[in-house]
Write an enzyme that holds these catalytic residues in place. Sequence first.
Site, PDB file in Angstrom:
ATOM      1  N   ASP A 153      33.938  32.209  31.692  1.00 37.73           N
ATOM      2  CA  ASP A 153      35.169  32.185  32.231  1.00 37.73           C
ATOM      3  C   ASP A 153      35.051  33.449  33.458  1.00 37.73           C
ATOM      4  O   ASP A 153      34.402  34.185  33.281  1.00 37.73           O
ATOM      5  CB  ASP A 153      36.409  32.683  31.264  1.00 37.73           C
ATOM      6  CG  ASP A 153      37.755  33.042  32.055  1.00 37.73           C
ATOM      7  OD1 ASP A 153      38.148  31.912  32.540  1.00 37.73           O
ATOM      8  OD2 ASP A 153      38.106  33.940  32.269  1.00 37.73           O
ATOM      9  N   ASP A 306      45.229  35.420  29.392  1.00 37.79           N
ATOM     10  CA  ASP A 306      44.248  35.895  30.398  1.00 37.79           C
ATOM     11  C   ASP A 306      44.265  37.413  30.784  1.00 37.79           C
ATOM     12  O   ASP A 306      44.307  37.802  31.929  1.00 37.79           O
ATOM     13  CB  ASP A 306      44.429  35.159  31.838  1.00 37.79           C
ATOM     14  CG  ASP A 306      43.077  35.182  32.558  1.00 37.79           C
ATOM     15  OD1 ASP A 306      42.067  35.972  32.166  1.00 37.79           O
ATOM     16  OD2 ASP A 306      43.077  34.693  33.608  1.00 37.79           O
TER      17      ASP A 306
END
Lengths: 425, 317
Positions: A153, A306
């Site tokens: 990520d 996130d």
Amino acid sequence: MAGLLIKNGRVIDPASGVDEVTDVLIEKGVISKMARNLKAPSGAKVIDATGKWVTPGLIDMHTHLREPGYEYKETIETGALSAAVGGFTSIACMANTNPVNDSASVTDMITEKAKKAVVNVFPIGAVTQGLKGEKLAEIGEMAECGVVALSDDGKCVMDARLMRLAMEYGSMFGLTLIEHAEDHSLSGGGVMNEGAQAVRMGLVGQPKAAEDSIVARDITLAEYLDLPVHIAHLSSAYSIELIREAKRRGVKVTGEAAPHHFTLTDVCCDGYDTNAKMAPPLREDKDVEAIKKGLKDGTIDCIATDHAPHSADEKETEFDQAAFGIVGLETALPLSLALVDKKVLTPSRLIETLTSAPAKILGIERGSLSQGAVADVTIIDPEAEWVIDPSKFRSKGKNTPFGGWKVKGRADVTIVKGRVVHEWQ
Amino acid sequence: MGSEANVFSHRHLLSMDDLSRDDIGQFLTTAKMMKEVSEREVKKIPTLRGRTVINCFLEPSTRTRMSFEIAGKRLSADVINISASGSSMSKGESLKDMAGTLRAMNPDLITIRSPHSGAPFQVSEMIERCSVVNAGDGRHEHPSQSLLDIMTISEHKEAFMGLKVSIVGDILNSRVARSNIIGLKKLGAVVTICGPKTLLPVNAEEMADGVTTSIKTAVKNADVVMMLRIQKERIGQATFPNLREYSRLFGLTSERLKLAAKDVVVMHPGPVNRGVEIAPDVADGPWSVILDQVKNGVAVRMAILYLLLGGGLAQGE
């Protein structure tokens, strides 16, 4: 530890289909009883949850805790405190630390530090060494040390063959790949969504096709290999449509959406507000609507923050120079509850996206309130009105576009393994 | 000028978007008077005596920087220049710290040229009691260039309403194009943009009245043809194969110019790539007003300093 009795709350446990007013008794860190009119054992603390929701502890499968390497942005300790305030009892942390979590020694270091954290921290291992997209990370050894998923990520696994190999290799350990879907060759240099707003501001845009094309590729691989893949922070309407179609065919693809992506659009970049800069970027109205629809019909499985803390210096700069990302742990719950308020999601569906759904994707035994389960519980006041004040965040990161927003709903009490780790003052 | 009703209403000049037709008109009227000053033997008026202007150029520039400096000096301001290479920003100082440093010097006006879109806007938010002029920011805007282009057109054309203006070149990355599209449309001109598809913005149709990838279509019947400088570094980004092909497809030749209105004027913000976007005989030909643009650059920038600093109604005058 003395027991804890939560009385008269509306218990919402999507995993078992429960949605009723009842009492929950916690003893020795597990849920020992759920029934009406329970009597508190001697010495037990009693919490009156009348008018509140009692749910499984919230799970955020996508956070950046920045430790090791970027402790000035966040540490495992401060990230966990931030999670507790936000109602999260479990968080999964991404591998883009320094050094990258691509080997057992780094995973060990994280799990060791996590023992002192107030919430459960589940590390996610890197897919490739140093997130470079070239060679597989030490996936098997990291699995032994407890990583719950694999992800590069921040970066997309651009090499399709490597992605395939990682999916196959990870599957030996039951690890799902979490893709940051962004074709960097297509998005390269972009600092916000490509569209009229970016043109107006004179900023380089990232086309939605950069996300869509990788989602299409990963679905193709998942279908071909019959292996799971999870798409992080979905932001584009077409990506969601691709997933909807794939799920219909039985492809093992899952997805998540972040609160900012279903709350804001690229217009928020106005005034060169660097707190509206994130990856993927804020998109347009139709994408926001598509995300809501996807969460409603289950195309998008879960909500994830996130959470991406940065120092003030990294944001107080020119827009194209500023760091990507915003903090999310302490704002996710009210922003998500707004979807219930607007009748997009039922309370039960919302709680599912924040509890059992992410638990299932990560394969962790969390996210349910059944008898005998670990007592990770969140008590939510869905009606409490408050104003978001970044200076009060427990996170080191104050980078949020939601400062000053008047919101509704918050975590009143957060309980991890039977212990109260946060209580709204 | 100077009367109560005409006091200029803006503190900063950041984007053509912020200006009304009347504002643009006021710049032009003032610039015309300033042009007269520049033609005197003694090219100096005391209007901005005691005022401090800092030209902060964080990107290379010749004409914009020079004309702001000359403009400030002709108005008797104290002018200080800061360039990227000699400044603390090249030593890694942040925009915020730079703004703080500038503020501490108590300037009355700062012009900012930056490679980063939005930097002048951000500085204007960080500094109180000081005007900020955007002297070109990234791919965003270049309002003083647009004003001088508009002034130049006004010297050659009767009216803007219905005037056919074609802008040709790298529209996507050009701040000059962006400011001119906004400014000219406000004045009622019909703006056509032309360039390779790879150098047109995604929302080109919304931005301009016409969009074409054919220079012939763009030039046909045009009253004004504005050529943009093609930046050689764009070739590496694969937006077009090479300069020869670009020149063949998008270069302005005297042959192509025959398609335009008889009294067409040709403009270029400079510096010119001769033989690339514009043939030498066109750049130097009777249609060309390129040097008028440079001349008007000083006048317009004098007008900008004059109007933003309160029309010279400083204390003691």
